[in-house]
Structures are given as structure tokens and as C-alpha cells.
Design a protein around this motif. Sequence first.
Motif, PDB file in Angstrom:
ATOM      1  N   PRO A 109     -11.931 -37.560   7.810  1.00  0.00           N
ATOM      2  CA  PRO A 109     -10.294 -37.926   7.430  1.00  0.00           C
ATOM      3  C   PRO A 109      -9.326 -37.992   8.850  1.00  0.00           C
ATOM      4  O   PRO A 109      -8.359 -38.403   8.726  1.00  0.00           O
ATOM      5  N   THR A 110     -10.007 -37.591  10.117  1.00  0.00           N
ATOM      6  CA  THR A 110      -9.311 -37.558  11.018  1.00  0.00           C
ATOM      7  C   THR A 110      -9.737 -38.630  12.274  1.00  0.00           C
ATOM      8  O   THR A 110      -9.218 -38.903  13.158  1.00  0.00           O
ATOM      9  N   ILE A 111     -10.361 -39.495  11.644  1.00  0.00           N
ATOM     10  CA  ILE A 111     -10.722 -40.634  12.626  1.00  0.00           C
ATOM     11  C   ILE A 111     -10.703 -42.060  11.813  1.00  0.00           C
ATOM     12  O   ILE A 111     -10.634 -42.113  10.667  1.00  0.00           O
ATOM     13  N   PRO A 143     -12.136 -45.378  10.446  1.00  0.00           N
ATOM     14  CA  PRO A 143     -13.622 -45.976   9.801  1.00  0.00           C
ATOM     15  C   PRO A 143     -13.985 -46.855  10.827  1.00  0.00           C
ATOM     16  O   PRO A 143     -13.465 -47.555  11.345  1.00  0.00           O
ATOM     17  N   PHE A 144     -15.452 -46.806  10.813  1.00  0.00           N
ATOM     18  CA  PHE A 144     -16.217 -47.617  11.791  1.00  0.00           C
ATOM     19  C   PHE A 144     -17.440 -48.071  11.235  1.00  0.00           C
ATOM     20  O   PHE A 144     -17.841 -47.598  10.410  1.00  0.00           O
ATOM     21  N   SER A 145     -17.898 -49.155  11.956  1.00  0.00           N
ATOM     22  CA  SER A 145     -19.180 -49.621  11.570  1.00  0.00           C
ATOM     23  C   SER A 145     -20.165 -49.445  12.571  1.00  0.00           C
ATOM     24  O   SER A 145     -19.824 -49.258  13.833  1.00  0.00           O
ATOM     25  N   ALA A 158     -31.894 -32.404  18.164  1.00  0.00           N
ATOM     26  CA  ALA A 158     -30.960 -32.349  19.638  1.00  0.00           C
ATOM     27  C   ALA A 158     -30.145 -33.767  19.448  1.00  0.00           C
ATOM     28  O   ALA A 158     -30.734 -34.729  19.311  1.00  0.00           O
ATOM     29  N   GLN A 159     -28.767 -33.627  19.842  1.00  0.00           N
ATOM     30  CA  GLN A 159     -27.919 -34.518  19.866  1.00  0.00           C
ATOM     31  C   GLN A 159     -27.243 -35.103  21.103  1.00  0.00           C
ATOM     32  O   GLN A 159     -27.224 -33.773  21.915  1.00  0.00           O
ATOM     33  N   ASN A 160     -27.063 -36.287  21.539  1.00  0.00           N
ATOM     34  CA  ASN A 160     -26.515 -36.614  22.747  1.00  0.00           C
ATOM     35  C   ASN A 160     -25.107 -36.179  23.113  1.00  0.00           C
ATOM     36  O   ASN A 160     -24.780 -35.777  24.223  1.00  0.00           O
ATOM     37  N   LYS A 172     -14.131 -31.017  21.225  1.00  0.00           N
ATOM     38  CA  LYS A 172     -13.257 -30.448  20.033  1.00  0.00           C
ATOM     39  C   LYS A 172     -12.931 -31.606  19.221  1.00  0.00           C
ATOM     40  O   LYS A 172     -12.540 -32.598  19.638  1.00  0.00           O
ATOM     41  N   PRO A 173     -12.732 -31.410  17.867  1.00  0.00           N
ATOM     42  CA  PRO A 173     -13.226 -30.408  17.294  1.00  0.00           C
ATOM     43  C   PRO A 173     -14.815 -29.997  16.988  1.00  0.00           C
ATOM     44  O   PRO A 173     -15.474 -31.104  17.395  1.00  0.00           O
ATOM     45  N   HIS A 174     -15.255 -28.747  17.217  1.00  0.00           N
ATOM     46  CA  HIS A 174     -16.511 -28.636  16.875  1.00  0.00           C
ATOM     47  C   HIS A 174     -17.044 -28.768  15.403  1.00  0.00           C
ATOM     48  O   HIS A 174     -16.275 -28.173  14.570  1.00  0.00           O
ATOM     49  N   SER A 193     -23.064 -35.693   5.703  1.00  0.00           N
ATOM     50  CA  SER A 193     -21.604 -34.785   5.892  1.00  0.00           C
ATOM     51  C   SER A 193     -21.511 -33.936   6.671  1.00  0.00           C
ATOM     52  O   SER A 193     -22.461 -33.359   7.098  1.00  0.00           O
ATOM     53  N   MET A 194     -20.274 -33.564   7.312  1.00  0.00           N
ATOM     54  CA  MET A 194     -19.920 -32.621   7.864  1.00  0.00           C
ATOM     55  C   MET A 194     -18.863 -31.781   7.948  1.00  0.00           C
ATOM     56  O   MET A 194     -17.821 -32.406   7.233  1.00  0.00           O
ATOM     57  N   ALA A 195     -18.643 -30.410   8.181  1.00  0.00           N
ATOM     58  CA  ALA A 195     -17.664 -29.896   8.434  1.00  0.00           C
ATOM     59  C   ALA A 195     -17.010 -29.524   9.836  1.00  0.00           C
ATOM     60  O   ALA A 195     -18.054 -29.188  10.692  1.00  0.00           O
ATOM     61  N   GLN A 221     -17.960 -36.407   3.803  1.00  0.00           N
ATOM     62  CA  GLN A 221     -18.973 -37.480   4.263  1.00  0.00           C
ATOM     63  C   GLN A 221     -18.283 -38.194   5.774  1.00  0.00           C
ATOM     64  O   GLN A 221     -17.385 -38.439   5.894  1.00  0.00           O
ATOM     65  N   HIS A 222     -19.381 -38.210   6.560  1.00  0.00           N
ATOM     66  CA  HIS A 222     -19.132 -38.979   7.806  1.00  0.00           C
ATOM     67  C   HIS A 222     -19.778 -40.220   8.025  1.00  0.00           C
ATOM     68  O   HIS A 222     -19.459 -40.971   8.647  1.00  0.00           O
ATOM     69  N   LEU A 223     -21.048 -40.417   7.554  1.00  0.00           N
ATOM     70  CA  LEU A 223     -21.944 -41.471   7.719  1.00  0.00           C
ATOM     71  C   LEU A 223     -22.625 -42.185   6.248  1.00  0.00           C
ATOM     72  O   LEU A 223     -23.116 -41.194   5.639  1.00  0.00           O
TER      73      LEU A 223
HETATM   74  C1  HEM Z   1     -16.451 -38.614  15.434  1.00  0.00           C
HETATM   75  C2  HEM Z   1     -20.032 -35.548  14.890  1.00  0.00           C
HETATM   76  C3  HEM Z   1     -23.193 -38.948  13.790  1.00  0.00           C
HETATM   77  C4  HEM Z   1     -20.003 -42.091  15.406  1.00  0.00           C
HETATM   78  C5  HEM Z   1     -17.201 -37.520  15.242  1.00  0.00           C
HETATM   79  C6  HEM Z   1     -16.669 -36.118  15.396  1.00  0.00           C
HETATM   80  C7  HEM Z   1     -17.584 -35.301  15.131  1.00  0.00           C
HETATM   81  C8  HEM Z   1     -18.691 -35.949  14.793  1.00  0.00           C
HETATM   82  C9  HEM Z   1     -17.323 -33.884  15.241  1.00  0.00           C
HETATM   83  C10 HEM Z   1     -14.909 -35.905  15.565  1.00  0.00           C
HETATM   84  C11 HEM Z   1     -14.317 -35.735  14.257  1.00  0.00           C
HETATM   85  C12 HEM Z   1     -12.843 -35.539  14.484  1.00  0.00           C
HETATM   86  O1  HEM Z   1     -12.395 -35.608  15.689  1.00  0.00           O
HETATM   87  O2  HEM Z   1     -12.188 -34.791  13.779  1.00  0.00           O
HETATM   88  C13 HEM Z   1     -21.130 -36.097  14.535  1.00  0.00           C
HETATM   89  C14 HEM Z   1     -22.161 -35.432  13.989  1.00  0.00           C
HETATM   90  C15 HEM Z   1     -23.250 -36.591  13.740  1.00  0.00           C
HETATM   91  C16 HEM Z   1     -22.673 -37.786  14.092  1.00  0.00           C
HETATM   92  C17 HEM Z   1     -22.626 -33.952  14.083  1.00  0.00           C
HETATM   93  C18 HEM Z   1     -24.646 -36.376  13.261  1.00  0.00           C
HETATM   94  C19 HEM Z   1     -25.179 -35.413  12.492  1.00  0.00           C
HETATM   95  C20 HEM Z   1     -22.581 -40.043  14.345  1.00  0.00           C
HETATM   96  C21 HEM Z   1     -23.141 -41.368  14.343  1.00  0.00           C
HETATM   97  C22 HEM Z   1     -22.449 -42.150  14.589  1.00  0.00           C
HETATM   98  C23 HEM Z   1     -21.033 -41.425  14.936  1.00  0.00           C
HETATM   99  C24 HEM Z   1     -24.685 -41.484  14.028  1.00  0.00           C
HETATM  100  C25 HEM Z   1     -22.626 -43.693  14.992  1.00  0.00           C
HETATM  101  C26 HEM Z   1     -22.112 -44.637  15.911  1.00  0.00           C
HETATM  102  C27 HEM Z   1     -18.742 -41.634  15.439  1.00  0.00           C
HETATM  103  C28 HEM Z   1     -17.415 -42.125  15.848  1.00  0.00           C
HETATM  104  C29 HEM Z   1     -16.600 -41.241  15.766  1.00  0.00           C
HETATM  105  C30 HEM Z   1     -17.158 -39.975  15.303  1.00  0.00           C
HETATM  106  C31 HEM Z   1     -17.289 -43.618  16.246  1.00  0.00           C
HETATM  107  C32 HEM Z   1     -14.871 -41.370  16.072  1.00  0.00           C
HETATM  108  C33 HEM Z   1     -14.860 -41.453  17.777  1.00  0.00           C
HETATM  109  C34 HEM Z   1     -15.032 -40.471  18.492  1.00  0.00           C
HETATM  110  O3  HEM Z   1     -14.589 -39.344  18.127  1.00  0.00           O
HETATM  111  O4  HEM Z   1     -16.216 -40.615  19.193  1.00  0.00           O
HETATM  112  N1  HEM Z   1     -18.392 -37.380  15.084  1.00  0.00           N
HETATM  113  N2  HEM Z   1     -21.086 -37.327  14.496  1.00  0.00           N
HETATM  114  N3  HEM Z   1     -21.192 -40.219  14.648  1.00  0.00           N
HETATM  115  N4  HEM Z   1     -18.569 -40.269  15.319  1.00  0.00           N
HETATM  116 FE1  HEM Z   1     -19.883 -38.933  14.849  1.00  0.00          FE
END
Ligand code: HEM
Length: 162
Positions: A29-31, A33-35, A86-88, A119-121, A142-144, A152-154
Amino acid sequence: SVELNPAVLPLDWLLGTWESDEPGEGCFPTIKPFSYTETLHFTHVGQPVINFMFNAFHAESQKPLHRECGFIRMQPGTNKVAFIIAQNSGLVEIEEGDLTGQQLNLQTNSLARISFAKKPHVQQITRVFQLRPDGRLEQTVSMATDNQPLIQHLHITYHRSS
Ligand code: HEM
């Protein structure tokens, strides 16, 4: 090559390298949409463990984005599965859940992060991996967060490339 440990035999359908088909869809909801594209590697060295690496890239620029790696274990004699991840971004987590046929339903039961994580965490994560009848692998995450309920996030599908 070494034989797969029987403890993780129920997960043999994950082994190998998977490449995304059409780009995956990211949302929240806060970002915006991306591919993205993503490559998954699942390997083993004969231990009762599967090793994994997930590398995601910007769909247009191919710039490396999100990366995760870890280990998968199963509780012997059960369908209980644990992912140690572990995530980057500075997040580490344990996700546990059940294997039903060729579907894995996981949720975080423990999360920690670096002291200066952005943040947000994230507060909770759920994922589904499913091997579809057409041989494609599907992942939905999905994430909270601190300020959003679980949503859903992905969503992405992959084909086996080796
Ligand atoms: C944004 C977590 C996997 C791409 C975010 C945000 C969080 C998050 C917390 C910020 C949301 C907000 O600002 O409210 C995670 C977690 C992942 C994950 C926990 C894995 C379990 C991925 C993957 C991609 C991705 C695989 C693929 C490229 C992005 C992008 C954004 C984002 C483009 C928006 C821009 C940014 O904040 O960098 N993600 N993410 N994420 N995520 Fe993920």
C-alpha cells in the motif's frame, strides 16, 4: 554427485535453478508497484539440509536488488519445514510451516534486524511456494510492517533452468 539426504527428500522438487518467467509483480500500500526478475538456486551437499540463494533484479535495468540466502530443514517424521534466512536488507528470520504435497506454507516465527535497518520495519512475513501441475514454481510473499497489516508484497512464477 552426492545423494540427497533422505531427511529432505520430500523437498526434492525444489532442487536446481529457477528463473522467473514474466517479471514478478511487487506491491504494497505504501509503495509504487514494481516489476522484478529473480533467480533461485536450491542445492545440497548430502546434509539433511537444502541450501538456497534468491537473487532479484530490477526488471528493466537488471540492477541487483533484493537478495536472500539460507538453509531449509525438516523435522524428521513430520511435514514441518523451517527456513533459516538472511536478507541483504539487514533482516534475518526463521520461517516455519507445513509441506502439503508440493506446496509450502510458511510464516515467520522469529525476526531480527541490524540496528540501523531502514524503516518501516517488517513485523511478519508469510510465503507460499507451490510447484504447479505445469512444472512452474510460484512464490507469493505477504508482509506486515510497523504501519501496515499483513498484505501481499510479491508474486512471481519461475521455470526450471537447470
Ligand atoms: C519495499 C520488505 C522482498 C523490492 C519494501 C519495504 C519493505 C520490504 C519493508 C518498504 C515498505 C514501505 O515503505 O512501507 C521486503 C521483505 C522481502 C522483500 C521482507 C522478502 C521477504 C523484495 C524483493 C524485491 C523487493 C524480492 C524484488 C526486487 C522492493 C521494492 C520496494 C520494496 C522495489 C520499494 C522501494 C524501496 O523501498 O526500496 N520491501 N521486501 N522486495 N521492496 Fe521489498
